[in-house]
Every structure is written in structure tokens, then in C-alpha cells.
Design an enzyme around this catalytic site. Structure first.
Site, PDB file in Angstrom:
ATOM      1  CG  HIS A 242      -1.722  -1.190   1.459  1.00  0.00           C
ATOM      2  ND1 HIS A 242      -2.989  -1.337   0.932  1.00  0.00           N
ATOM      3  CD2 HIS A 242      -1.486  -2.327   2.163  1.00  0.00           C
ATOM      4  CE1 HIS A 242      -3.495  -2.499   1.294  1.00  0.00           C
ATOM      5  NE2 HIS A 242      -2.612  -3.131   2.039  1.00  0.00           N
TER       6      HIS A 242
HETATM    7  O1  RIB Z   1      -3.978  -0.280   5.297  1.00  0.00           O
HETATM    8  C1  RIB Z   1      -2.622  -0.259   4.903  1.00  0.00           C
HETATM    9  C2  RIB Z   1      -1.823   0.614   5.819  1.00  0.00           C
HETATM   10  O2  RIB Z   1      -1.848   0.058   7.132  1.00  0.00           O
HETATM   11  C3  RIB Z   1      -0.345   0.683   5.421  1.00  0.00           C
HETATM   12  O3  RIB Z   1       0.171   1.942   5.758  1.00  0.00           O
HETATM   13  C4  RIB Z   1       0.290  -0.384   6.271  1.00  0.00           C
HETATM   14  O4  RIB Z   1       1.645  -0.070   6.613  1.00  0.00           O
HETATM   15  C5  RIB Z   1      -0.552  -0.352   7.503  1.00  0.00           C
HETATM   16  O5  RIB Z   1      -0.007   0.602   8.373  1.00  0.00           O
END
Ligand code: RIB
Ligand code: CA
Length: 317
Positions: A242
Site C-alpha cells: 500500500h
Molecule cells: O492499510 C494499509 C496501511 O496500514 C499501510 O500503511 C500499512 O503499513 C498499515 O499501516
């Protein structure tokens, strides 16, 4: 070559945070000037140590790391994400300790000083809970107003949640902070699950940068726990990094197709807590509108990430 964009990453490393930091260091379009850490995937002391170690892995222990909020603004985060990122936050990989110490300034002070002293607009990539950014808005509004671009990994317009049925993890970890930020007039791009979930690194992609050299190999090793979690939880053979997609948008503005939308965060204490309610009925002209990423060329984004990570081992340090 145009002048690199001054960049700050606010982060809770975190496996995909680590990949995002490495991506920034592999990208000449940006100049990583500061890393600020926040609670989130794991506790603040661990996210801070992880940030130091990831920078050192890439030969960039010179980048200052300032620790920020250890907890969310109002209600305690119900649980950490050790089961996803490993109890130490980097997938069980023990990177060498950094020779650098943590910057003595609190994250919000370090960030405010950088923003107030930079002659050029600074891009801030916020890839963890938004507690530090909300505090910056409250304590140093004149500094926050100098943010050139705020690229947030968080939320979801139409893909529901990942930590609950309704909420994406970063927003869920501190909904009040997310509301303060997404309800502000900061020039914000929201990179949510709608574009991150379709952007999957498969084992072949990972093998490409794993073979590039020691940094790529360590990045691939860090991802292994993520791969196993995805296989176990979703039956997939790939990983969604992500935060790396959010950094791609910070590095190459316009990578993602965005639409200006009105966004509200559910800060209630019910089942919807942490949900981002994105009004997709209209294009918003409000000063508080958020550029919500709604479409992505996932194949191109994956190729960009793999190519850049593969180039890290050969980069001058
Ligand atoms: O939902 C994804 C996010 O949550 C990303 O930033 C991952 O590192 C977690 O922190
Ligand atoms: Ca993160």
C-alpha cells in the site's frame, strides 16, 4: 534534470512502509529530507528504530528520523498489526542497527522547522496513522500551510476496509486525526484501498529486485511475512504494498487518476468507526475537498516499483 522535490515521509514501519522509504531513496525526483515516525503497525519505539535501520540499509543514515506520537489523539488504538508485519514490524527480518540516533526534536517540531525553512514547497507522504499530521495542524498551523502536497495512504472510497469491514488500518488507528486532516484545506491526495488492493507484487516481481543486490535481497526478505499473511488470509500469491503506491504518487505526481471529493471520517464508536465516507455523487469544489485516487495502472505501478528497487544496489550513496 529538474530540482528534486523536498520530501518528508511520516511513517509506521511496517513492511510496506520500509519498501516505500526504499523507493523514495531510489528515486532522483525526490530529496528525502526527514522521516517522522508514528505509532501504528507496532509501537512507536519500534517504528522509529525500524525507520533508522531501513535508512541505514540503503546507506542513508544521514536522513534525520524524528519520533512523533506514541498514541492516537482520543481513543487508544484497539490493537497493533504485529500479526501482519511481525512483532518487530519488519517481517521478522533483523536489519543491522543504524549508527545514527533519533533526532532530538519531536516529530512535529522537526517537521514544522523544515516546512518553515524550506524555500521550495515540500511534499509530505503520510503512510501511517495521521496523528502527527493532525498535531502539526493544531500546534503549527502556519507550518502546515506551507505543505506543497500531502499524499496520504489511507481510507477507501468503495472497497470497504482491511482492518474491519468498514475501515482501512491507518484511518482506523486514529479516526479523529484522520478527520482533522481530511477535513482541512491541506492539498491532499488520498491513496486508498481502491487503488492499492489491485496493485499486487507477485513472487516474480519480488525475485527481480531480490536478485539485484543486498538491498533488494533484504527488501524481498522483509516482504516474505507479508506474502505468507496474504496467502493465509486471502489465498493470494502476491502482496499489496500500500505505502509504496502512495510514495509512487508522491514521486511522480499524476500517477494515479484522482477526483476531488468530499470526505468524512466516521469517528463514532460503532462498527463503522474509521470508515472514510467519500461522496462520489459529485466533484467537490469545496476548499476542503480531497483528491481521491480512483483509478490506477497497476501493471505500470508495479513495474515502476520493481525497477526502482532493483536500481538501489547500484546507486551512489
Ligand atoms: O492499510 C494499509 C496501511 O496500514 C499501510 O500503511 C500499512 O503499513 C498499515 O499501516
Ligand atoms: Ca504504514
Amino acid at each position: 534534470m529538474t530540482t528534486p522535490i523536498p520530501l518528508v515521509i511520516d511513517t509506521d514501519p511496517g513492511i510496506d512502509d520500509a519498501l516505500a522509504i526504499l523507493l523514495a531513496l531510489a528515486s532522483p525526483e525526490v530529496d528525502l529530507r526527514l522521516v517522522t515516525t508514528v505509532h501504528g503497525n507496532v509501537e512507536l519505539a519500534q517504528t522509529t528504530d525500524n525507520a533508522l535501520r531501513v535508512l541505514h540499509l540503503a546507506g542513508r543514515a544521514d536522513v534525520p528520523v524524528a519520533a512523533g506520537a506514541a498514541a492516537s489523539l482520543v481513543h487508544a488504538q484497539p490493537e497493533r498489526a504485529g500479526h501482519v508485519h511481525g512483532t518487530a514490524g519488519l517481517g521478522g527480518v533483523q536489519l543491522p542497527p543504524s549508527p545514527a540516533g533519533t533526532d532530538p526534536r519531536p516529530a512535529v517540531v522537526a517537521l514544522a522547522e523544515l516546512l518553515l525553512s524550506s524555500p521550495d514547497p515540500v511534499t509530505v507522504a503520510a503512510i501511517g496513522p495521521l496523528t502527527n499530521i493532525a498535531l502539526l495542524l493544531r500546534v503549527f498551523p502556519e507550518a502546515a500551510a506551507r505543505i506543497g502536497r500531502l499524499v496520504v495512504m489511507g481510507g477507501s472510497a468503495a472497497r470497504g476496509g482491511n482492518v474491519t469491514a468498514a475501515a482501512e488500518f491507518n484511518v482506523w488507528a486514529d479516526p479523529e486525526a484522520a478527520q482533522a486532516v481530511l477535513g482541512s484545506t491541506l492539498p491532499t491526495v488520498l491513496v486508498g484501498l481502491d487503488v492499492t488492493l489491485p496493485t499486487v507484487l507477485d513472487e516474480h516481481d519480488i525475485a527481480r529486485f531480490a536478485a539485484a543486490g543486498p538491498i533488494g535481497a533484504q527488501a524481498a526478505a522483509i516482504l516474505q511475512q507479508y506474502l505468507e499473511h496474504a496467502r493465509r488470509s486471502y489465498g493470494t500469491t502476491g502482496v499489496v504494498v500500500h505505502d509504496a503506491l502512495a510514495l509512487t504518487e508522491a514521486i511522480i505526481p499524476g500517477t494515479l487518476d484522482t477526483v476531488r471529493r468530499h470526505v468524512v471520517v466516521d469517528t463514532g464508536l460503532g462498527a463503522g468507526r474509521g470508515q472514510t465516507l467519500v461522496d462520489r455523487r459529485t466533484v467537490s469544489t469545496a476548499p476542503t475537498a480531497v483528491e481521491v485516487a480512483e483509478r490506477v495502472d497497476s501493471a505500470a505501478a508495479v513495474e515502476f516499483l520493481v525497477t526502482r528497487l532493483s536500481g538501489l544496489d547500484g546507486r551512489p550513496r
